[in-house]
Design an enzyme around this catalytic site. Structure first.
Site, PDB file in Angstrom:
ATOM      1  N   HIS A 104       0.853  -1.189   0.000  1.00  0.00           N
ATOM      2  CA  HIS A 104       0.000   0.000   0.000  1.00  0.00           C
ATOM      3  C   HIS A 104       0.891   1.242   0.000  1.00  0.00           C
ATOM      4  O   HIS A 104       2.085   1.166   0.307  1.00  0.00           O
ATOM      5  CB  HIS A 104      -0.945  -0.027   1.203  1.00  0.00           C
ATOM      6  CG  HIS A 104      -2.046  -1.025   1.006  1.00  0.00           C
ATOM      7  ND1 HIS A 104      -2.644  -1.693   2.039  1.00  0.00           N
ATOM      8  CD2 HIS A 104      -2.630  -1.469  -0.141  1.00  0.00           C
ATOM      9  CE1 HIS A 104      -3.573  -2.504   1.539  1.00  0.00           C
ATOM     10  NE2 HIS A 104      -3.574  -2.398   0.225  1.00  0.00           N
ATOM     11  N   LYS A 151       5.067   1.471   0.589  1.00  0.00           N
ATOM     12  CA  LYS A 151       5.847   1.203  -0.626  1.00  0.00           C
ATOM     13  C   LYS A 151       7.343   1.426  -0.407  1.00  0.00           C
ATOM     14  O   LYS A 151       8.163   0.625  -0.839  1.00  0.00           O
ATOM     15  CB  LYS A 151       5.327   2.058  -1.786  1.00  0.00           C
ATOM     16  CG  LYS A 151       4.039   1.482  -2.387  1.00  0.00           C
ATOM     17  CD  LYS A 151       3.614   2.242  -3.621  1.00  0.00           C
ATOM     18  CE  LYS A 151       2.491   1.536  -4.365  1.00  0.00           C
ATOM     19  NZ  LYS A 151       1.201   1.493  -3.699  1.00  0.00           N
ATOM     20  N   THR A 177       1.195  -5.909  -8.133  1.00  0.00           N
ATOM     21  CA  THR A 177       0.139  -4.997  -8.552  1.00  0.00           C
ATOM     22  C   THR A 177       0.812  -3.809  -9.253  1.00  0.00           C
ATOM     23  O   THR A 177       2.009  -3.558  -9.048  1.00  0.00           O
ATOM     24  CB  THR A 177      -0.689  -4.527  -7.328  1.00  0.00           C
ATOM     25  OG1 THR A 177       0.205  -4.183  -6.269  1.00  0.00           O
ATOM     26  CG2 THR A 177      -1.637  -5.616  -6.854  1.00  0.00           C
ATOM     27  N   GLY A 178       0.026  -3.079 -10.054  1.00  0.00           N
ATOM     28  CA  GLY A 178       0.577  -2.095 -10.984  1.00  0.00           C
ATOM     29  C   GLY A 178       1.630  -1.135 -10.470  1.00  0.00           C
ATOM     30  O   GLY A 178       2.767  -1.119 -10.960  1.00  0.00           O
ATOM     31  N   THR A 179       1.281  -0.330  -9.492  1.00  0.00           N
ATOM     32  CA  THR A 179       2.211   0.713  -9.047  1.00  0.00           C
ATOM     33  C   THR A 179       3.397   0.114  -8.306  1.00  0.00           C
ATOM     34  O   THR A 179       4.547   0.529  -8.504  1.00  0.00           O
ATOM     35  CB  THR A 179       1.478   1.731  -8.140  1.00  0.00           C
ATOM     36  OG1 THR A 179       0.183   1.964  -8.673  1.00  0.00           O
ATOM     37  CG2 THR A 179       2.226   3.029  -8.037  1.00  0.00           C
ATOM     38  N   THR A 180       3.126  -0.869  -7.476  1.00  0.00           N
ATOM     39  CA  THR A 180       4.222  -1.541  -6.760  1.00  0.00           C
ATOM     40  C   THR A 180       5.198  -2.137  -7.775  1.00  0.00           C
ATOM     41  O   THR A 180       6.423  -1.993  -7.641  1.00  0.00           O
ATOM     42  CB  THR A 180       3.656  -2.665  -5.859  1.00  0.00           C
ATOM     43  OG1 THR A 180       2.646  -2.122  -5.006  1.00  0.00           O
ATOM     44  CG2 THR A 180       4.741  -3.287  -5.003  1.00  0.00           C
ATOM     45  N   SER A 225      -3.414  -1.963 -11.107  1.00  0.00           N
ATOM     46  CA  SER A 225      -3.226  -1.335  -9.806  1.00  0.00           C
ATOM     47  C   SER A 225      -4.280  -1.899  -8.838  1.00  0.00           C
ATOM     48  O   SER A 225      -5.385  -2.244  -9.254  1.00  0.00           O
ATOM     49  CB  SER A 225      -3.377   0.179  -9.951  1.00  0.00           C
ATOM     50  OG  SER A 225      -3.147   0.784  -8.703  1.00  0.00           O
ATOM     51  N   GLY A 226      -3.903  -1.973  -7.565  1.00  0.00           N
ATOM     52  CA  GLY A 226      -4.792  -2.572  -6.565  1.00  0.00           C
ATOM     53  C   GLY A 226      -6.238  -2.087  -6.634  1.00  0.00           C
ATOM     54  O   GLY A 226      -7.158  -2.888  -6.828  1.00  0.00           O
ATOM     55  N   ASP A 281      -5.590  -6.608  -6.820  1.00  0.00           N
ATOM     56  CA  ASP A 281      -5.677  -7.597  -5.727  1.00  0.00           C
ATOM     57  C   ASP A 281      -6.522  -8.793  -6.172  1.00  0.00           C
ATOM     58  O   ASP A 281      -6.217  -9.935  -5.873  1.00  0.00           O
ATOM     59  CB  ASP A 281      -6.324  -6.975  -4.480  1.00  0.00           C
ATOM     60  CG  ASP A 281      -5.523  -5.820  -3.931  1.00  0.00           C
ATOM     61  OD1 ASP A 281      -4.828  -6.001  -2.931  1.00  0.00           O
ATOM     62  OD2 ASP A 281      -5.592  -4.728  -4.529  1.00  0.00           O
ATOM     63  N   ASP A 317     -11.486  -6.197  -1.707  1.00  0.00           N
ATOM     64  CA  ASP A 317     -10.568  -6.919  -2.601  1.00  0.00           C
ATOM     65  C   ASP A 317      -9.331  -7.407  -1.834  1.00  0.00           C
ATOM     66  O   ASP A 317      -8.820  -8.500  -2.064  1.00  0.00           O
ATOM     67  CB  ASP A 317     -10.087  -6.014  -3.753  1.00  0.00           C
ATOM     68  CG  ASP A 317     -11.223  -5.535  -4.634  1.00  0.00           C
ATOM     69  OD1 ASP A 317     -12.395  -5.748  -4.272  1.00  0.00           O
ATOM     70  OD2 ASP A 317     -10.944  -4.942  -5.688  1.00  0.00           O
ATOM     71  N   ARG A 338      -7.764 -13.769   2.135  1.00  0.00           N
ATOM     72  CA  ARG A 338      -8.535 -14.986   2.415  1.00  0.00           C
ATOM     73  C   ARG A 338      -8.123 -16.135   1.500  1.00  0.00           C
ATOM     74  O   ARG A 338      -7.898 -17.265   1.954  1.00  0.00           O
ATOM     75  CB  ARG A 338     -10.035 -14.703   2.261  1.00  0.00           C
ATOM     76  CG  ARG A 338     -10.873 -15.940   2.474  1.00  0.00           C
ATOM     77  CD  ARG A 338     -12.365 -15.747   2.301  1.00  0.00           C
ATOM     78  NE  ARG A 338     -12.974 -17.056   2.368  1.00  0.00           N
ATOM     79  CZ  ARG A 338     -13.115 -17.861   1.324  1.00  0.00           C
ATOM     80  NH1 ARG A 338     -12.721 -17.476   0.124  1.00  0.00           N
ATOM     81  NH2 ARG A 338     -13.637 -19.059   1.481  1.00  0.00           N
TER      82      ARG A 338
END
Ligand SMILES: O=C(CO)COP(=O)(O)O
Length: 150
Positions: A18, A22, A44-47, A64-65, A70, A100, A106
């Protein structure tokens, strides 16, 4: 009867952080670059963009999340396409895509995925000898849930 799934020595690792986490993930990833390079990286996109820029390693980037990243990682887990999750999620901020995030976490439990949610657990995970060898994951018997009436 539990099902067995084989993880290969080269793991498929999902890296996610998040926004407020980051910098910490990038610092951790830089420190562990040599080890991470032996595996297949997803994010995920930005990460993913930040990891590519800072580590100069290829990352398979999903959305991106908040736009579904996610959910994409979650569905890859369900399909047996992700072996390890390193997810530095933010315990101090409510996020619009919280459902998400919960769904991803989970599914990681459902499919017995090794997951780290902070730097120390990520260190323990990455330094495990099991990261670099074949490993048989035992899955619980979910047959009772198939075709369950609601
Ligand atoms: O929001 C995220 C995970 O819940 C991360 O998404 P980004 O890597 O695109 O910022």
């Amino acid at each position: 009867m539990p099902t067995v799934k084989t993880l290969h020595a080269r793991k498929r690792i999902a890296l996610i952080a998040h926004d407020h986490k980051k910098a910490e993930l990038i610092e951790w990833a830089l420190y562990n670059k040599t080890v991470l390079c032996r595996h297949e990286l997803y994010a995920t996109g930005t990460t993913g963009k930040l990891i590519e820029e800072n580590l100069d390693v290829p990352v398979r980037k999903l959305l991106s999340g908040p736009l579904g990243g996610d959910q994409q990682i979650g569905s890859m887990i369900a399909e047996g396409k992700i072996d390890v999750v390193i997810f530095f999620w933010d315990p101090m901020e409510a996020l619009p895509h919280d459902p998400d995030i919960k769904a991803l976490l989970r599914l990681g439990v459902v499919w017995n995925i090794p997951m780290a949610s902070n730097r120390t657990s990520a260190d323990f995970l990455l330094t495990s000898p099991l990261m670099h060898q074949e490993y048989e994951v035992r899955l619980p018997d979910y047959s009772q849930y198939l075709g369950r009436k609601v």
